[in-house]
Write a protein that holds these residues in place. Sequence first.
Motif, PDB file in Angstrom:
ATOM      1  N   ASP A  29      -4.993   2.489   6.373  1.00 21.32           N
ATOM      2  CA  ASP A  29      -4.316   3.401   5.924  1.00 21.32           C
ATOM      3  C   ASP A  29      -3.863   4.512   6.879  1.00 21.32           C
ATOM      4  O   ASP A  29      -4.935   5.183   7.368  1.00 21.32           O
ATOM      5  CB  ASP A  29      -5.110   3.933   4.892  1.00 21.32           C
ATOM      6  CG  ASP A  29      -4.303   4.753   3.814  1.00 21.32           C
ATOM      7  OD1 ASP A  29      -3.461   5.406   4.209  1.00 21.32           O
ATOM      8  OD2 ASP A  29      -4.669   5.097   2.699  1.00 21.32           O
ATOM      9  N   LEU A  60      -5.366  -0.753  -2.703  1.00 21.14           N
ATOM     10  CA  LEU A  60      -5.043  -0.920  -1.289  1.00 21.14           C
ATOM     11  C   LEU A  60      -5.195   0.402  -0.509  1.00 21.14           C
ATOM     12  O   LEU A  60      -5.332   0.321   0.798  1.00 21.14           O
ATOM     13  CB  LEU A  60      -3.329  -1.293  -1.295  1.00 21.14           C
ATOM     14  CG  LEU A  60      -3.162  -2.707  -1.815  1.00 21.14           C
ATOM     15  CD1 LEU A  60      -1.736  -2.855  -1.744  1.00 21.14           C
ATOM     16  CD2 LEU A  60      -3.839  -3.702  -1.246  1.00 21.14           C
ATOM     17  N   GLY A  61      -4.948   1.614  -1.232  1.00 21.27           N
ATOM     18  CA  GLY A  61      -5.211   2.804  -0.317  1.00 21.27           C
ATOM     19  C   GLY A  61      -6.673   3.217  -0.311  1.00 21.27           C
ATOM     20  O   GLY A  61      -7.718   2.999  -1.075  1.00 21.27           O
ATOM     21  N   GLY A  69       0.674   1.418  -3.582  1.00 17.07           N
ATOM     22  CA  GLY A  69      -0.957   1.521  -3.665  1.00 17.07           C
ATOM     23  C   GLY A  69      -1.644   0.434  -4.331  1.00 17.07           C
ATOM     24  O   GLY A  69      -2.949   0.311  -4.124  1.00 17.07           O
ATOM     25  N   TYR A  70      -1.173  -0.690  -5.033  1.00 17.63           N
ATOM     26  CA  TYR A  70      -1.920  -1.814  -5.605  1.00 17.63           C
ATOM     27  C   TYR A  70      -0.690  -3.000  -5.667  1.00 17.63           C
ATOM     28  O   TYR A  70       0.234  -2.891  -5.256  1.00 17.63           O
ATOM     29  CB  TYR A  70      -2.374  -1.479  -6.932  1.00 17.63           C
ATOM     30  CG  TYR A  70      -1.461  -1.120  -8.053  1.00 17.63           C
ATOM     31  CD1 TYR A  70      -0.603   0.047  -7.788  1.00 17.63           C
ATOM     32  CD2 TYR A  70      -0.617  -2.517  -8.632  1.00 17.63           C
ATOM     33  CE1 TYR A  70       0.608   0.248  -9.121  1.00 17.63           C
ATOM     34  CE2 TYR A  70       0.373  -2.259  -9.473  1.00 17.63           C
ATOM     35  CZ  TYR A  70       0.953  -1.078  -9.793  1.00 17.63           C
ATOM     36  OH  TYR A  70       2.082  -1.092 -10.611  1.00 17.63           O
ATOM     37  N   ARG A  85       0.853  -1.064   0.071  1.00 15.46           N
ATOM     38  CA  ARG A  85      -0.073   0.028   0.014  1.00 15.46           C
ATOM     39  C   ARG A  85       0.926   1.278   0.047  1.00 15.46           C
ATOM     40  O   ARG A  85       0.639   2.167  -0.837  1.00 15.46           O
ATOM     41  CB  ARG A  85      -0.990   0.038   1.060  1.00 15.46           C
ATOM     42  CG  ARG A  85      -1.982   1.360   1.450  1.00 15.46           C
ATOM     43  CD  ARG A  85      -2.840   1.220   2.677  1.00 15.46           C
ATOM     44  NE  ARG A  85      -2.003   1.097   3.738  1.00 15.46           N
ATOM     45  CZ  ARG A  85      -2.057   0.126   4.556  1.00 15.46           C
ATOM     46  NH1 ARG A  85      -2.930  -0.811   4.563  1.00 15.46           N
ATOM     47  NH2 ARG A  85      -1.279   0.377   5.984  1.00 15.46           N
ATOM     48  N   SER A 112      -7.074  -3.411   3.585  1.00 17.89           N
ATOM     49  CA  SER A 112      -5.874  -2.714   3.558  1.00 17.89           C
ATOM     50  C   SER A 112      -6.731  -1.019   3.739  1.00 17.89           C
ATOM     51  O   SER A 112      -5.713  -0.196   4.633  1.00 17.89           O
ATOM     52  CB  SER A 112      -5.317  -2.785   2.139  1.00 17.89           C
ATOM     53  OG  SER A 112      -4.405  -1.977   1.974  1.00 17.89           O
TER      54      SER A 112
END
Length: 384
Positions: free
Chosen positions: A301, A33-34, A18-19, A14, A297
Motif C-alpha cells: 500500500d 486490499l488496503g 479497495g476490495y 486496491r 496487498s
Amino acid sequence: MKVSEFPDAFKKEREEKGYDSIEDQNDPAMMILGHKDVRKCAHQWQTFQSGAKPGRIVIPSEVNIRETRQIPFEVDPPEHKSYRNLLEAWFKRPLNEDYKNQLTTQIESIVDEVLNKDAIEVVGDFSLPLQSRALTLLLNIPYSEADLWISWGTHVFRSEDTALDADKANILYNYIDQEIDKAIENPSESLYSQLLNSKVNGKKLTKEEVKGVMILTFAGGRDTVINAVTNSIAYFSEHPNSLKALKENPAMINKAVEELVRYFTPLTQMGRVATKDAEVCEHAVKADSRIALNWASANRDERVFENPNEVVLDRKVNPHLSFGFGIHNCLGATHARQILRILLATLSKKVTSIDVLEAKENIEDLGNFKRKVGFDSLKVQFNK
Ligand code: HEM
Ligand code: EMZ
C-alpha cells in the motif's frame, strides 16, 4: 521476470475500490486490499470471526479435507486467549541462547553442504530440510525425526497436481495421532507432552485439542518458511552487494529480515466469516459470507510504504502485516525470524555470490489475480 521480482498483483483494485471478490469452491471471499482496512477488519473479531467451520477461513478453503479445528487459529475470544496464554511462552523459546546456538549449527552445516556442490535445487534440497530440521527445535524432539517430514514434500495439504489433497493431509493427521499416543505412553520434554499436561480453564486438553495445535504447527510453519527462505536466496542471487552490505554491517540484519518478509509476504491472505451483515469499503458483506485479509496487498500500500515495490533492506518504518495483525498474529514469528536472521548472517559470512541456473515460479491462481508467491523449483550454485 527477474527471479528476485515479486510484482504487486492487487494494485489496480486496491487503488480503485479497495476490495475485490474471488471465487473459491462456491464460497467466494471478498478480499480486503488496503492496509488500513485490513487492520481494521482484523481487529473486529466479533464481526469477522475465525471460529467458523474448521478450514473455512483458509483460502483455498480446507473444509473438504479436514474436520479438526486448528488451535488457536480457528478459535475466537475468550477461548482464544486461554489457548494463547498456554502457548505463548513455549513459542518464545527461540529467543534462548541455547536454541539460537543449535539453530546456528543447523543452518551453518546446511550452507556448508551446498557450498561444495555444482547445482542445488533450493526448494527441495535447501529450504525444506532447513525448515524441517529447525522445527525439531521448536517441538523439542530428536533431530532425526526431520527426515520423515522432509519426505512429505513442501506442503502438507498439496501435492504436485492437486491444490487440496485429502490423502496427503491424512498422512499428517495419522502421524500426529500416533505421536500423541506415543507421548501419552512415554512422556518427554516435547511440545506433545507439554500440551498433554496442560489445562485450559481448569480442564486438561483433549487429544483432539492437542491435535489441533500440532496440525497448525506443522502446516502453518511449513510452506511459509520454505518460501521465505527460497525467495531470500533468489533475492541475494540478483543482489550480491546486499550480502556484502550485511557482512559489513550485521546490525542491519533484523531490518533486512522484516523488509524481505514484507516484500515476499509468504502467506498471501487469511479469511474470516461475517457473523452478521456488515460493511467494508462502503460495500455490503452478508452474514455468513467470507472476507479475506489480504496481507500481501496491504504490504504494497503506497499510502503506508514509500517505494512499496522496492526492497529497501534498511527500511526505517516497516509496519508490514506479513505475520498478521491483532489477536491472531503469528505465534511462530519468533522462530521464523530467528531462522531468517541466522540464515542472512550465515550467507553473508560464507557466500559471495549465487548463480541462478534454472527457475520455475510458483504462481498462486486467485481467479482474476495471479500472484507469484515463491518457486516450484530454483536451481542455483552457491559460490564461496
Ligand atoms: C498465524 C504468517 C511461520 C504458527 C499466522 C498469521 C499469519 C502468519 C499471517 C495470521 C493468521 C490470521 O490472522 O488468521 C506466517 C509467516 C511465517 C509463519 C509469513 C513464516 C515466514 C509460522 C511458524 C509457525 C507458525 C514457523 C509455527 C511452527 C502460527 C500459528 C498462528 C499463526 C500457531 C495462529 C496464531 C493465533 O491464531 O493466535 N502466521 N507464519 N507460523 N502462525 Fe504463522
Ligand atoms: C493453516 C494455515 C495457518 C492451513 C496461519 O496459517 O496455514 C496453511 O498453510 C494451512 O494450509 O491449514 O494451518
